[in-house]
Write a protein that holds these residues in place. Sequence first.
Motif, short mmCIF file in Angstrom:
data_model
loop_
_atom_site.label_atom_id
_atom_site.label_comp_id
_atom_site.label_asym_id
_atom_site.label_seq_id
_atom_site.Cartn_x
_atom_site.Cartn_y
_atom_site.Cartn_z
N ASP A 179 0.83 -1.11 0.03
CA ASP A 179 0.08 0.14 -0.25
C ASP A 179 0.99 1.17 -0.01
OD1 ASP A 179 -1.47 2.08 0.64
OD2 ASP A 179 -1.61 1.50 3.00
N LEU A 180 0.78 2.01 -1.19
CA LEU A 180 1.62 3.26 -1.15
C LEU A 180 0.59 4.51 -1.05
CD1 LEU A 180 4.24 2.18 -3.90
CD2 LEU A 180 4.24 2.09 -1.33
N ARG A 181 -0.26 4.43 -0.29
CA ARG A 181 -1.46 5.53 -0.55
C ARG A 181 -0.78 6.69 -0.07
NH1 ARG A 181 -6.82 4.92 3.32
NH2 ARG A 181 -8.10 6.88 2.65
N TYR A 182 -0.03 7.00 1.10
CA TYR A 182 0.59 8.00 1.36
C TYR A 182 1.98 8.15 1.53
CZ TYR A 182 -4.27 8.97 3.35
OH TYR A 182 -5.71 9.15 3.38
N TYR A 183 2.73 8.97 1.19
CA TYR A 183 4.26 9.17 1.56
C TYR A 183 4.69 10.40 1.59
CZ TYR A 183 8.95 7.96 1.14
OH TYR A 183 10.31 7.93 1.74
N CYS A 184 5.49 10.64 2.77
CA CYS A 184 6.08 12.10 2.99
C CYS A 184 7.60 11.80 2.88
CB CYS A 184 5.73 12.36 4.28
SG CYS A 184 4.20 12.72 4.88
N SER A 185 8.11 12.77 2.32
CA SER A 185 9.74 12.67 2.02
C SER A 185 10.49 12.76 3.35
CB SER A 185 9.99 13.68 0.86
OG SER A 185 9.82 15.00 1.13
N THR A 186 9.96 13.54 4.28
CA THR A 186 10.79 13.59 5.43
C THR A 186 9.73 12.94 6.57
OG1 THR A 186 9.85 15.77 5.82
CG2 THR A 186 11.88 15.49 4.67
N THR A 187 10.24 12.54 7.67
CA THR A 187 9.29 11.88 8.77
C THR A 187 8.44 12.94 9.47
OG1 THR A 187 11.20 10.36 8.84
CG2 THR A 187 9.49 10.59 10.64
N PRO A 188 7.36 12.86 9.51
CA PRO A 188 6.26 13.84 9.95
C PRO A 188 6.66 13.88 11.59
CG PRO A 188 5.16 12.25 8.69
CD PRO A 188 6.57 11.71 8.80
N VAL A 189 6.63 15.01 12.10
CA VAL A 189 6.78 15.24 13.55
C VAL A 189 5.97 14.38 14.43
CG1 VAL A 189 6.70 17.13 15.35
CG2 VAL A 189 7.59 17.48 13.01
N ASP A 190 4.66 14.18 14.05
CA ASP A 190 3.70 13.55 14.81
C ASP A 190 3.52 12.10 14.33
OD1 ASP A 190 2.47 13.55 12.36
OD2 ASP A 190 0.65 14.43 13.25
N GLY A 191 4.50 11.52 13.06
CA GLY A 191 4.75 10.17 12.90
C GLY A 191 3.49 9.74 12.02
N GLN A 192 2.64 10.68 11.52
CA GLN A 192 1.63 10.42 10.49
C GLN A 192 1.64 11.24 9.37
OE1 GLN A 192 -2.60 11.46 11.46
NE2 GLN A 192 -3.02 9.54 11.75
N CYS A 193 1.76 10.45 8.23
CA CYS A 193 1.82 11.16 7.08
C CYS A 193 0.62 11.09 6.33
CB CYS A 193 2.77 10.32 6.20
SG CYS A 193 3.01 10.81 4.36
N ARG A 194 0.07 12.20 5.77
CA ARG A 194 -1.24 12.39 5.14
C ARG A 194 -1.05 12.87 3.67
NH1 ARG A 194 -2.07 8.79 7.57
NH2 ARG A 194 -4.06 8.44 8.86
N THR A 195 0.23 12.79 3.06
CA THR A 195 0.40 13.21 1.77
C THR A 195 0.09 12.20 0.71
OG1 THR A 195 2.17 15.13 2.53
CG2 THR A 195 2.33 14.33 0.32
N ALA A 196 -0.66 12.66 -0.20
CA ALA A 196 -1.25 11.29 -1.13
C ALA A 196 0.03 11.16 -2.12
CB ALA A 196 -2.18 11.85 -1.97
N MET A 197 0.41 10.00 -2.20
CA MET A 197 1.45 9.58 -3.00
C MET A 197 1.01 9.36 -4.56
SD MET A 197 3.27 7.32 -5.10
CE MET A 197 2.65 5.65 -5.02
N THR A 198 1.04 10.54 -5.44
CA THR A 198 0.49 10.56 -6.85
C THR A 198 1.73 10.37 -8.01
OG1 THR A 198 0.54 12.84 -6.66
CG2 THR A 198 -1.54 11.95 -6.41
N THR A 199 2.90 10.54 -7.37
CA THR A 199 3.96 10.38 -8.45
C THR A 199 4.98 9.61 -7.43
OG1 THR A 199 5.23 12.44 -7.68
CG2 THR A 199 3.85 12.52 -9.62
N LEU A 200 5.75 8.54 -8.27
CA LEU A 200 6.39 7.54 -7.46
C LEU A 200 7.74 8.11 -6.99
CD1 LEU A 200 6.57 4.62 -6.58
CD2 LEU A 200 7.71 4.19 -8.94
N PRO A 201 8.06 8.17 -6.04
CA PRO A 201 9.32 8.74 -5.39
C PRO A 201 10.54 7.75 -5.65
CG PRO A 201 7.82 9.04 -3.63
CD PRO A 201 7.16 8.03 -4.67
#
Length: 616
Positions: free
Chosen positions: A36-58
């Motif tokens: 599941d690659l639904r969300y991905y943040c390029s840096t570790t979120p402060v609260d540990g929860q990422c909600r950035t949608a993965m629409t281009t493949l890092p």
Amino acid sequence: MTLLCVGVATMPLNAAAVLSSPPGVKQMLGQKLMLDLRYYCSTTPVDGQCRTAMTTLPAELAALIRQYDIGGIILFAENLNDINQIVQLNRDLQQAAADSPLGLPLFIGIDQEGGRVARLPRHIATSFAGNMAIGATYAEHGTAFATTVGQVLADELLPLGINVNFAPTVDVNVNPQNPVINVRAFGEKPQHVADLGGAMTAAMQSRGMIAALKHFPGHGDTEVDSHLGLPKVEHSAEQIRQVDLKPFADIIKTQGPGMIMTAHIQYPALDNSTFISKDGDKMLKPATLSRKILHDVLRTELGFQGVVVTDALDMAGISKFFSHTEAVVQTFAAGADIALMPVKLQHPGELAALAQLLDALAQAVEQGSLSLAELTASYQRIVALKQRYPLLPKAKTAGEQLSKATVLLGNPAHRAAELALAKAAVTKVKPAGADWPVRLNGKQKLLLIMPDMSKAQALAAALKHYSKTALQIDSISLQQTDFSQASAQIASADLVISGFIAPMQSLADIGGMDDLTGVANIAAAYQRQTRQYEALLPQITQAGKPHVFLSLRAPYDISRYGQFADVVLASYAYNTAEDVSAIGAGNATYEALAQALLQQYSLSGRLPVTVAGYND
């Protein structure tokens, strides 16, 4: 058979079979993971929860697919914006797989069931009214709509680069309180479900789409959502085989489905063995982890030779009781071929978890917890399925693929089929005969009471579009906070049309376990809507206003609310497109209801489930 790679080279689909050396243990294990690659943040979120949608493949996620020979990816709504973006994302995913040592293409899967579980944007793709709507057409049309829907879903998904549809749902919904299946089922009669599910499976697979029946051995008689807990089905072994297993057994025999998805549900009549949870509790094994169910029943008794995929392993029905590594080991030992969503990979700090999981699985093979022979056989089933279906689009270039997808998705013929199903499904439950005690024609002032303003706007737009006379339409949203004018609005209306959606949304509707934090808010909002609606219904009666009730989801709520209305219609669907006023672009349910209310066609839908007080 050859397959075009997403880059400049071509590759044989059976590349693994012609390698100079057989695949290693970790390579075979990698093919058994669907991420599941639904969300991905390029840096570790402060609260540990990422909600950035993965629409281009890092690059770092492409590297994981490439390095570990990953077998599949599941996409969610957050991954899917528009045709161009979806095509490019899937080409990039397949390029990463092509660059891996095995070079095998990915399974790219989606939950595009139709109805309330549809991940593609509704204004772009044809979503249809869903399985229970199809079930409502069975008496008049047989399996025709199941076939049409299966064909259209496949024809729209494949040019996007999506090759696995986690559908159809062939659970037999015998429990009116089922919170997660209800209208996702074709109905309550096992043979009807088998017929319709078989027709949809055949239609999808004949077009080149891998179908995945779900949720084995059946999720139709539960009152717990397996996203939130671990349901138990107390059916006898005889009842299980006559009801729950019937659709699976028939479709395995007649259609050879490519995949079957497991259910995180306890079936003590099939397996009463126990496990110790991570909290130390003794519990019955759920089907996903049961060798008796996956091997003895599914493989041996029913003769299924395809690929067994788990339901999402992050669901509470599993994750609440097992670590993610233990869950994967247990489900592979039980006989599952693919672990769906086995580990979270939402930021750089989590990426090492994939290597750790593969190390642990390889160690389990080395120590004998997982059989090397069974691992090899499972891997061979996966490769065989990848050989059988064209996993990559036929288009030679991205431009050609984009052009084909643009022509196919949501085209006029598909939209016409979507509207035809919606109209054929609408069921007049009250009165039972042909009589219409309420006539919309000539009524100049209507009041719509709907679950939210988007539903009111969609119905109002459709009524105005199809009405031959001018209509004045007022609206009440059950989400509004001020109802001080409601009595006056009811008093001034010539006719009240109210609609309700029951039960509340489940995590399957919204997406999955990443939405868990919002469930409490959804539940609270739903309770407020229910209270407001039930306060308004007696006011309509007391005002003596003609009243039409629209059951917009599972029709079981007619037993509760039908008594307040002169006419009751069931649509089995409620979703709107992003543009709620659009005609012919994703609001087919409201177009069908508008035409029904205007009595512009004869209603032929029939209740596919028992509604107490009406067809029992």
